[in-house]
Design a protein around this motif. Structure first.
Motif, short mmCIF file in Angstrom:
data_model
loop_
_atom_site.label_atom_id
_atom_site.label_comp_id
_atom_site.label_asym_id
_atom_site.label_seq_id
_atom_site.Cartn_x
_atom_site.Cartn_y
_atom_site.Cartn_z
N SER A 36 -3.84 2.41 -16.94
CA SER A 36 -3.51 1.90 -15.60
C SER A 36 -4.73 2.02 -14.69
O SER A 36 -5.49 2.98 -14.81
N LEU A 37 -4.88 1.04 -13.78
CA LEU A 37 -5.94 1.12 -12.79
C LEU A 37 -5.48 1.85 -11.53
O LEU A 37 -6.26 2.49 -10.84
N GLU A 38 -4.18 1.71 -11.19
CA GLU A 38 -3.64 2.33 -9.98
C GLU A 38 -2.32 3.00 -10.28
O GLU A 38 -1.33 2.29 -10.43
N PRO A 39 -2.27 4.28 -10.44
CA PRO A 39 -3.40 5.19 -10.41
C PRO A 39 -4.21 5.08 -11.69
O PRO A 39 -3.70 4.59 -12.71
N PRO A 40 -5.45 5.54 -11.69
CA PRO A 40 -6.26 5.47 -12.91
C PRO A 40 -5.73 6.42 -13.98
O PRO A 40 -5.72 7.64 -13.78
N LEU A 41 -5.24 5.85 -15.08
CA LEU A 41 -4.68 6.63 -16.18
C LEU A 41 -5.34 6.23 -17.49
O LEU A 41 -5.65 5.05 -17.71
N VAL A 42 -5.52 7.22 -18.37
CA VAL A 42 -6.01 6.97 -19.72
C VAL A 42 -5.05 7.63 -20.70
O VAL A 42 -4.21 8.45 -20.32
N LEU A 43 -5.19 7.30 -21.98
CA LEU A 43 -4.35 7.85 -23.05
C LEU A 43 -5.24 8.22 -24.22
O LEU A 43 -6.15 7.46 -24.57
N VAL A 44 -4.97 9.35 -24.82
CA VAL A 44 -5.60 9.73 -26.08
C VAL A 44 -4.49 10.17 -27.04
O VAL A 44 -3.51 10.79 -26.63
N SER A 45 -4.66 9.81 -28.30
CA SER A 45 -3.71 10.20 -29.33
C SER A 45 -4.31 11.35 -30.13
O SER A 45 -5.42 11.24 -30.66
N VAL A 46 -3.57 12.47 -30.20
CA VAL A 46 -4.04 13.64 -30.94
C VAL A 46 -3.02 14.01 -32.02
O VAL A 46 -1.83 13.85 -31.84
N ARG A 47 -3.53 14.48 -33.14
CA ARG A 47 -2.67 14.85 -34.26
C ARG A 47 -1.84 16.08 -33.92
O ARG A 47 -2.35 17.08 -33.41
N VAL A 48 -0.54 16.02 -34.16
CA VAL A 48 0.36 17.15 -33.91
C VAL A 48 -0.12 18.36 -34.70
O VAL A 48 -0.45 18.26 -35.88
N GLY A 49 -0.14 19.51 -34.03
CA GLY A 49 -0.54 20.74 -34.70
C GLY A 49 -2.03 20.97 -34.75
O GLY A 49 -2.48 22.03 -35.19
N SER A 50 -2.83 19.99 -34.31
CA SER A 50 -4.27 20.18 -34.31
C SER A 50 -4.65 21.15 -33.20
O SER A 50 -3.88 21.41 -32.28
N ARG A 51 -5.84 21.68 -33.29
CA ARG A 51 -6.29 22.61 -32.24
C ARG A 51 -6.28 21.94 -30.87
O ARG A 51 -5.88 22.54 -29.88
#
Length: 157
Positions: A36-51
């Motif tokens: 999203s630009l308003e508000p500025p949002l990003v997404l990252v996908s992380v493996r479950v159980g990873s550090r």
């Protein structure tokens, strides 16, 4: 999905609970995107159980450094699974510490974002971490991106 080219980003966070001075943690991500630009949002996908998944569950502030084509070695270093400590991985990589997140901001990156998690969404064997962008800079905006395609790092062009 290996046929879908993606940019390469280093996700970093500081773990203040790991020892006296804490420890910096890093993870190479190709599933990182603007939401999203308003508000500025990003997404990252992380493996479950990873550090990183475990750390981002209790540490809301983190950083993303969009890697340049000259930073393939950085991407490869932080893509290794099963490492005990990230302390040595940061040793010879130039970075500054984010004023907001406390996370390492990688020198030479095309852009650097400091983020605060607003939502965590379970998605199969991954967690989608959605975050508000708190600061954004483009220290090496004239560089070229590092790409990932068919299981390998590539330069564009």
């Amino acid at each position: 999905m290996s046929r879908l080219a993606a940019g390469v980003t280093l996700i970093t966070a500081h773990d203040p609970e790991d020892g006296l001075a804490g420890e910096d943690v890093g993870m190479t991500a190709t599933a990182f995107l603007s939401v999203s630009l308003e508000p500025p949002l990003v997404l990252v996908s992380v493996r479950v159980g990873s550090r990183m998944d475990e750390l981002l569950e209790r540490q809301p502030c983190w950083a993303a450094s969009v890697l340049s084509e000259s930073q393939r070695h950085v991407a490869g270093r932080f893509a290794m699974r099963g490492r005990v400590s990230d302390r040595l991985l940061f040793d010879d990589i130039p970075y500054t510490r984010g004023a907001v997140s406390g996370a390492p901001l990688i020198g030479g990156a095309l852009s650097i974002l400091e983020c605060r998690t607003t939502q965590r969404v379970p998605a199969g064997d991954h967690t989608l971490v959605i975050a508000e962008v708190l600061t954004a800079r483009t220290p090496s905006a004239g560089g070229r991106p590092l790409a990932y395609f068919r299981g390998r790092y590539h330069q564009l062009g």
